[in-house]
Motif scaffolding. Structure first.
Motif, PDB file in Angstrom:
ATOM      1  N   ILE A   7       0.836  -1.186   0.000  1.00 56.41           N
ATOM      2  CA  ILE A   7       0.000   0.000   0.000  1.00 56.41           C
ATOM      3  C   ILE A   7       0.877   1.243   0.000  1.00 56.41           C
ATOM      4  N   ASN A   8       0.627   2.159  -0.919  1.00 59.14           N
ATOM      5  CA  ASN A   8       1.346   3.424  -0.942  1.00 59.14           C
ATOM      6  C   ASN A   8       0.666   4.409  -0.010  1.00 59.14           C
ATOM      7  N   VAL A   9       1.436   5.061   0.850  1.00 63.48           N
ATOM      8  CA  VAL A   9       0.862   5.892   1.907  1.00 63.48           C
ATOM      9  C   VAL A   9       1.266   7.343   1.720  1.00 63.48           C
ATOM     10  N   PRO A  10       0.325   8.233   1.349  1.00 60.48           N
ATOM     11  CA  PRO A  10       0.626   9.646   1.247  1.00 60.48           C
ATOM     12  C   PRO A  10       0.465  10.333   2.593  1.00 60.48           C
ATOM     13  N   TRP A  66      -0.362  -2.442   5.329  1.00 62.64           N
ATOM     14  CA  TRP A  66      -0.589  -3.874   5.524  1.00 62.64           C
ATOM     15  C   TRP A  66       0.724  -4.578   5.219  1.00 62.64           C
ATOM     16  N   LEU A  67       1.325  -5.241   6.217  1.00 60.77           N
ATOM     17  CA  LEU A  67       2.643  -5.845   6.047  1.00 60.77           C
ATOM     18  C   LEU A  67       2.593  -7.311   5.631  1.00 60.77           C
ATOM     19  N   GLY A  68       1.409  -7.855   5.343  1.00 59.92           N
ATOM     20  CA  GLY A  68       1.327  -9.256   4.973  1.00 59.92           C
ATOM     21  C   GLY A  68       2.171  -9.612   3.769  1.00 59.92           C
ATOM     22  N   ASP A  69       2.136  -8.773   2.737  1.00 54.90           N
ATOM     23  CA  ASP A  69       2.902  -9.048   1.526  1.00 54.90           C
ATOM     24  C   ASP A  69       4.388  -8.995   1.794  1.00 54.90           C
ATOM     25  N   SER A 308      15.187  -6.896  28.902  1.00 55.69           N
ATOM     26  CA  SER A 308      16.396  -6.921  29.734  1.00 55.69           C
ATOM     27  C   SER A 308      16.407  -8.140  30.638  1.00 55.69           C
ATOM     28  N   GLY A 309      17.592  -8.742  30.782  1.00 53.37           N
ATOM     29  CA  GLY A 309      17.809  -9.817  31.739  1.00 53.37           C
ATOM     30  C   GLY A 309      17.543 -11.211  31.239  1.00 53.37           C
ATOM     31  N   PHE A 310      17.110 -11.379  29.994  1.00 46.89           N
ATOM     32  CA  PHE A 310      16.780 -12.697  29.468  1.00 46.89           C
ATOM     33  C   PHE A 310      18.020 -13.368  28.875  1.00 46.89           C
ATOM     34  N   SER A 311      18.142 -14.678  29.133  1.00 46.83           N
ATOM     35  CA  SER A 311      19.224 -15.422  28.494  1.00 46.83           C
ATOM     36  C   SER A 311      19.044 -15.429  26.980  1.00 46.83           C
ATOM     37  N   LYS A 312      17.789 -15.601  26.546  1.00 46.89           N
ATOM     38  CA  LYS A 312      17.415 -15.503  25.133  1.00 46.89           C
ATOM     39  C   LYS A 312      15.902 -15.428  25.068  1.00 46.89           C
ATOM     40  N   LEU A 313      15.385 -14.420  24.427  1.00 49.68           N
ATOM     41  CA  LEU A 313      13.935 -14.247  24.307  1.00 49.68           C
ATOM     42  C   LEU A 313      13.575 -14.014  22.848  1.00 49.68           C
ATOM     43  N   ASP A 314      12.897 -14.990  22.233  1.00 51.80           N
ATOM     44  CA  ASP A 314      12.438 -14.857  20.850  1.00 51.80           C
ATOM     45  C   ASP A 314      11.048 -14.247  20.827  1.00 51.80           C
ATOM     46  N   THR A 315      10.849 -13.286  19.934  1.00 55.98           N
ATOM     47  CA  THR A 315       9.545 -12.657  19.740  1.00 55.98           C
ATOM     48  C   THR A 315       9.250 -12.606  18.253  1.00 55.98           C
ATOM     49  N   TRP A 316       7.964 -12.758  17.904  1.00 53.50           N
ATOM     50  CA  TRP A 316       7.565 -12.763  16.499  1.00 53.50           C
ATOM     51  C   TRP A 316       6.389 -11.815  16.287  1.00 53.50           C
ATOM     52  N   TRP A 317       6.308 -11.231  15.085  1.00 58.19           N
ATOM     53  CA  TRP A 317       5.226 -10.331  14.691  1.00 58.19           C
ATOM     54  C   TRP A 317       4.696 -10.772  13.339  1.00 58.19           C
ATOM     55  N   ASP A 318       3.378 -10.615  13.129  1.00 57.98           N
ATOM     56  CA  ASP A 318       2.779 -11.037  11.866  1.00 57.98           C
ATOM     57  C   ASP A 318       1.507 -10.218  11.604  1.00 57.98           C
ATOM     58  N   ASP A 319       1.103 -10.160  10.344  1.00 52.26           N
ATOM     59  CA  ASP A 319      -0.168  -9.567   9.903  1.00 52.26           C
ATOM     60  C   ASP A 319      -0.443  -8.211  10.562  1.00 52.26           C
ATOM     61  N   ILE A 320       0.445  -7.264  10.337  1.00 54.19           N
ATOM     62  CA  ILE A 320       0.326  -5.930  10.936  1.00 54.19           C
ATOM     63  C   ILE A 320      -0.492  -5.024  10.015  1.00 54.19           C
ATOM     64  N   PHE A 321      -1.467  -4.339  10.600  1.00 52.75           N
ATOM     65  CA  PHE A 321      -2.373  -3.446   9.876  1.00 52.75           C
ATOM     66  C   PHE A 321      -2.417  -2.110  10.618  1.00 52.75           C
ATOM     67  N   ILE A 322      -2.221  -1.007   9.892  1.00 54.34           N
ATOM     68  CA  ILE A 322      -2.296   0.331  10.480  1.00 54.34           C
ATOM     69  C   ILE A 322      -3.170   1.196   9.592  1.00 54.34           C
ATOM     70  N   GLN A 323      -4.105   1.905  10.192  1.00 57.87           N
ATOM     71  CA  GLN A 323      -4.981   2.822   9.450  1.00 57.87           C
ATOM     72  C   GLN A 323      -5.028   4.169  10.163  1.00 57.87           C
ATOM     73  N   GLN A 347      -9.678  -7.329   7.385  1.00 53.49           N
ATOM     74  CA  GLN A 347      -9.720  -7.353   5.926  1.00 53.49           C
ATOM     75  C   GLN A 347      -9.086  -6.065   5.385  1.00 53.49           C
ATOM     76  N   ILE A 348      -8.692  -6.094   4.109  1.00 59.82           N
ATOM     77  CA  ILE A 348      -7.927  -4.986   3.535  1.00 59.82           C
ATOM     78  C   ILE A 348      -8.817  -4.196   2.577  1.00 59.82           C
ATOM     79  N   PRO A 349      -9.337  -3.020   2.995  1.00 58.20           N
ATOM     80  CA  PRO A 349     -10.303  -2.294   2.160  1.00 58.20           C
ATOM     81  C   PRO A 349      -9.638  -1.615   0.966  1.00 58.20           C
ATOM     82  N   VAL A 350     -10.376  -1.581  -0.164  1.00 57.55           N
ATOM     83  CA  VAL A 350      -9.877  -0.905  -1.357  1.00 57.55           C
ATOM     84  C   VAL A 350     -10.845   0.154  -1.883  1.00 57.55           C
TER      85      VAL A 350
END
Length: 410
Positions: A7-10, A66-69, A308-323, A347-350
């Motif tokens: 999506i192109n964002v002006p 929309w970061l899905g793509d 802070s303080g973690f031996s190793k902490l994995d985090t994941w992000w997916d399907d981010i939508f901002i309007q 859903q992704i409006p057009v």
């Protein structure tokens, strides 16, 4: 599953109103879905007709992210490749860069991973709007590795993870307006902070009456060493953290409307979706927060930031939508009534008018053949009774939808 779409964002609004709307309902009968055109298959263009949808300026201007793509097209183990208006902190001694990963995914095959450890306690990626949001809605799925995969080497308070997103004035800096979340492993508490740069704003609980919580000036941060005031937004907190609702995909939605300078008329709402439970509004401040003193406004959203303080902490992000501009949106849910949903996918409006909407169908983690229900949330927060669909169903005999605008489909 991900829709391969960019999506192109002006440039958008110049005045920030933050408002969160995900889990509450107002006058559902004001919105209706009367008909649908198109097969509800992932990536298909769908059109619905009905009433009460109002308008959505973000669809007209393309002010939607929309970061899905981007996620599905990323190369596994490669650093995040930011689309326009996105950036990230590159890897260095104390920072891990976000990477594309196929070990976990909410939908499709990939996600964005940030790993923290004793040396690398920083890491984030962020969206930068060209002007103040005014109003902003965002939704993201996140997952945090549970206690079986890390040990805590922190202080008596435990290890800390600042999670769930951070809405800021463009930088992460004390003394600048922002909303952010924080979790401590040993204390077991989850807090949401609202920070202003005003020294004149009183910080007592009675200043923020509302139905689910309160706000108070937080300990020694009133004012802090650089003059800022930091407030705890209290409520029936429940969210994802290293030892709370970890090892699962959880969706967090925020809606915010910026206040007028030095006036308590701003909004902040937070909604949590986790597997098998009715979707829960965990914070609901409605036009009773002062978010700014007028010297700065919100225009960025950060994902990740600090652990802070973690031996190793994995985090994941997916399907981010901002309007930018409002809470209007189309969703699919797993029950016919909005208030009983335990699973929703945005859903992704057009295209958007008062009586018709076209959108690209996002199946998310719904399975083919499953029954789902379409919902439209308008600007006021009204929502319809669910319109039944079968995911992977056939085309209807209604006229086809119009072509999308402001999108690049891959």
């Amino acid at each position: 599953m991900h829709i391969k779409i960019a999506i192109n964002v002006p440039t958008a609004m110049s005045f920030f109103s933050i408002l969160f709307v995900i889990g509450f309902e107002k006058n559902a009968l004001a919105v209706t879905i009367d008909s649908l055109s198109g097969a509800p298959n992932n990536g298909n263009l769908i059109s619905i007709s009905g009433s009460g949808y109002g308008s959505n300026s973000a669809v007209r201007t393309g002010d939607i992210q929309w970061l899905g793509d981007n996620i599905e097209l990323g190369n596994v183990a490669a650093e995040f490749s930011p689309p326009p208006n996105w950036s990230y902190h590159r890897a260095e001694t104390t920072f891990d860069a976000p990477h594309y990963d196929n070990l976990q995914a909410h939908s499709g095959n990939k996600s964005i991973r940030i790993t923290y450890d004793l040396n690398k306690y920083g890491g984030y990626f962020n969206y930068n709007h060209e002007s103040a949001f005014g109003k902003v809605f965002y939704s993201a799925w996140m997952r945090i590795a549970g206690p079986s995969s890390w040990t805590c080497n922190g202080t008596s308070g435990g290890c800390q993870y600042k999670n769930g997103g951070r809405i800021t004035s463009g930088v992460i800096d004390l003394g600048r307006p922002q909303f952010y979340t924080s979790t401590w492993t040993e204390q077991g508490n989850f807090v949401v902070f609202m920070q202003t740069s005003s020294d004149t704003e009183p910080g007592v609980v009675s200043d923020y009456p509302h139905n689910t919580g309160s706000a108070e000036c937080y300990q020694w941060m009133c004012p802090g060493p650089t003059g800022e005031r930091r407030y705890l937004l209290n409520g029936p907190h429940d969210t994802v953290g290293p030892n709370t609702n970890s090892d699962m995909w959880v969706r967090i939605d925020w809606y915010a409307e910026e206040s007028s300078p030095l006036v308590k008329n701003g909004t902040f709402k937070m909604v949590l979706q986790k597997p098998g439970e009715i979707i829960n509004t965990v914070l609901d401040f409605d036009k009773n927060l002062q978010t700014t003193d007028g010297s700065d406004y919100y225009k960025s959203i950060f994902f990740g930031t600090y652990a802070s303080g973690f031996s190793k902490l994995d985090t994941w992000w997916d399907d981010i939508f901002i309007q930018t501009g409002g809470q209007q949106r189309v969703e699919i849910g797993d029950t016919s009534e909005w208030s009983t949903n335990t699973h929703r996918e945005i859903q992704i409006p057009v295209s958007w008018s008062d009586n018709s909407i076209s959108f690209i169908f996002n199946q998310g983690s719904f399975q083919n053949g499953s029954r789902a229900y379409l919902f439209v949330v308008n600007e006021a927060g009204s929502v319809n009774s669910g319109y039944p669909i079968t995911i992977g169903g056939q085309l209807s005999d209604i006229a086809p939808p119009t072509s999308p605008r402001n999108f690049n489909v891959h």
